[in-house]
Design a protein around this motif. Structure first.
Motif, PDB file in Angstrom:
ATOM      1  N   THR A 140      39.309  53.002  43.003  1.00  0.00           N
ATOM      2  CA  THR A 140      40.560  52.267  43.234  1.00  0.00           C
ATOM      3  C   THR A 140      40.357  50.800  42.890  1.00  0.00           C
ATOM      4  OG1 THR A 140      41.039  53.762  45.051  1.00  0.00           O
ATOM      5  CG2 THR A 140      42.347  51.750  44.939  1.00  0.00           C
ATOM      6  N   CYS A 141      41.259  50.268  42.067  1.00  0.00           N
ATOM      7  CA  CYS A 141      41.221  48.849  41.710  1.00  0.00           C
ATOM      8  C   CYS A 141      41.675  48.053  42.931  1.00  0.00           C
ATOM      9  CB  CYS A 141      42.137  48.597  40.520  1.00  0.00           C
ATOM     10  SG  CYS A 141      42.427  46.850  40.207  1.00  0.00           S
ATOM     11  N   HIS A 142      40.898  47.052  43.334  1.00  0.00           N
ATOM     12  CA  HIS A 142      41.256  46.303  44.541  1.00  0.00           C
ATOM     13  C   HIS A 142      42.446  45.378  44.296  1.00  0.00           C
ATOM     14  CE1 HIS A 142      39.105  42.876  42.793  1.00  0.00           C
ATOM     15  NE2 HIS A 142      39.649  42.131  43.720  1.00  0.00           N
ATOM     16  N   CYS A 143      42.794  45.228  43.028  1.00  0.00           N
ATOM     17  CA  CYS A 143      43.887  44.323  42.668  1.00  0.00           C
ATOM     18  C   CYS A 143      45.228  45.070  42.615  1.00  0.00           C
ATOM     19  CB  CYS A 143      43.529  43.693  41.330  1.00  0.00           C
ATOM     20  SG  CYS A 143      44.683  42.493  40.742  1.00  0.00           S
ATOM     21  N   CYS A 144      45.311  46.160  41.836  1.00  0.00           N
ATOM     22  CA  CYS A 144      46.590  46.870  41.670  1.00  0.00           C
ATOM     23  C   CYS A 144      46.621  48.191  42.457  1.00  0.00           C
ATOM     24  CB  CYS A 144      46.865  47.153  40.192  1.00  0.00           C
ATOM     25  SG  CYS A 144      45.717  48.344  39.464  1.00  0.00           S
ATOM     26  N   HIS A 145      45.496  48.601  43.007  1.00  0.00           N
ATOM     27  CA  HIS A 145      45.356  49.826  43.804  1.00  0.00           C
ATOM     28  C   HIS A 145      45.546  51.117  43.004  1.00  0.00           C
ATOM     29  CE1 HIS A 145      45.055  47.175  47.192  1.00  0.00           C
ATOM     30  NE2 HIS A 145      46.227  46.626  46.892  1.00  0.00           N
ATOM     31  N   THR A 160      37.647  45.856  39.696  1.00  0.00           N
ATOM     32  CA  THR A 160      38.884  45.396  39.059  1.00  0.00           C
ATOM     33  C   THR A 160      39.084  46.204  37.782  1.00  0.00           C
ATOM     34  OG1 THR A 160      38.406  43.181  39.854  1.00  0.00           O
ATOM     35  CG2 THR A 160      40.145  43.388  38.218  1.00  0.00           C
ATOM     36  N   CYS A 161      40.246  46.825  37.640  1.00  0.00           N
ATOM     37  CA  CYS A 161      40.480  47.718  36.500  1.00  0.00           C
ATOM     38  C   CYS A 161      40.682  46.940  35.202  1.00  0.00           C
ATOM     39  CB  CYS A 161      41.674  48.619  36.771  1.00  0.00           C
ATOM     40  SG  CYS A 161      43.257  47.785  36.561  1.00  0.00           S
ATOM     41  N   ASN A 162      40.705  47.674  34.107  1.00  0.00           N
ATOM     42  CA  ASN A 162      40.864  47.075  32.780  1.00  0.00           C
ATOM     43  C   ASN A 162      42.245  46.462  32.570  1.00  0.00           C
ATOM     44  OD1 ASN A 162      38.326  47.515  31.577  1.00  0.00           O
ATOM     45  ND2 ASN A 162      38.799  49.691  31.405  1.00  0.00           N
TER      46      ASN A 162
END
Ligand SMILES: [Zn+2]
Length: 190
Positions: A140-145, A160-162
């Motif tokens: 899970t991306c901590h920024c956008c979930h 943090t995702c791409n």
């Protein structure tokens, strides 16, 4: 195909046809159907009007972690996991349905041969095997979930995702990000 009933054989034949139409390579067909290699090659030629590509699949986990492939792989895997969690579909049938929905999501119709999906069916199949083999996993991306494919061996704390961390070389980034996030959200919250 020894000792198989006609019905069973027909089932595998229909499955092979569906997989070939979606772009499956020979290794996938041999693995997921019980038809002989000779039969599969003949079938492939009849449907595609060309011989199946030769050689082993060149895929390593690295491909799924590069920028654009990672987004497409993540969209596919979100759909696949959703189907396995919420429907009776399993194995190759979950693969087929998830791949059809992925194509819909990214707006690709396979009848138009100019449209080459970023994630081929064979790559999607390989992706599932890498996840099942615990070489890749969802994080899970901590920024956008959103949920994204990552290397299972990496430390992914505060991942943090791409899409939230876009490299400068990726063109048209804002639109790509918005569309991809929308696709992932649609799957996650449907
Ligand atoms: Zn993100």
């Amino acid at each position: 195909m020894k000792n198989k009933s006609t019905l069973e054989e027909t089932k595998h034949l229909m499955l092979a046809i569906q997989l070939i139409k979606l772009g499956a390579r020979l290794q996938l067909l041999e693995s997921e159907t019980s038809l002989s290699r000779e039969r599969l090659i003949k079938l492939y030629k009849e449907i595609k009007f060309s011989s199946p590509p030769k050689g082993m699949l060149p895929f390593s986990t690295d491909w799924f972690l590069t920028w654009r492939p990672n987004i497409h792989s993540s969209i596919f895997m979100n759909i696949y996991n959703f189907l396995v969690k919420n429907t009776e579909l399993r194995g190759v049938y979950a693969l087929i349905k998830a791949y059809q929905l992925y194509l819909e999501q990214v707006g690709i119709k396979l009848v138009n041969t100019d449209d080459e999906p970023s994630l081929s069916l064979t790559r999607a199949w390989t992706l599932i095997r890498f996840v099942e083999g615990r070489m890749l996993k969802m994080e899970t991306c901590h920024c956008c979930h959103g949920q994204f494919i990552v290397n299972a061996d990496d430390l992914n704390q505060n991942y943090t995702c791409n899409l939230c961390n876009v490299p400068s070389r990726a063109g048209k980034t804002k639109r790509v990000k918005e569309n991809s996030l929308k696709a992932i959200e649609e799957v996650a919250y449907s």
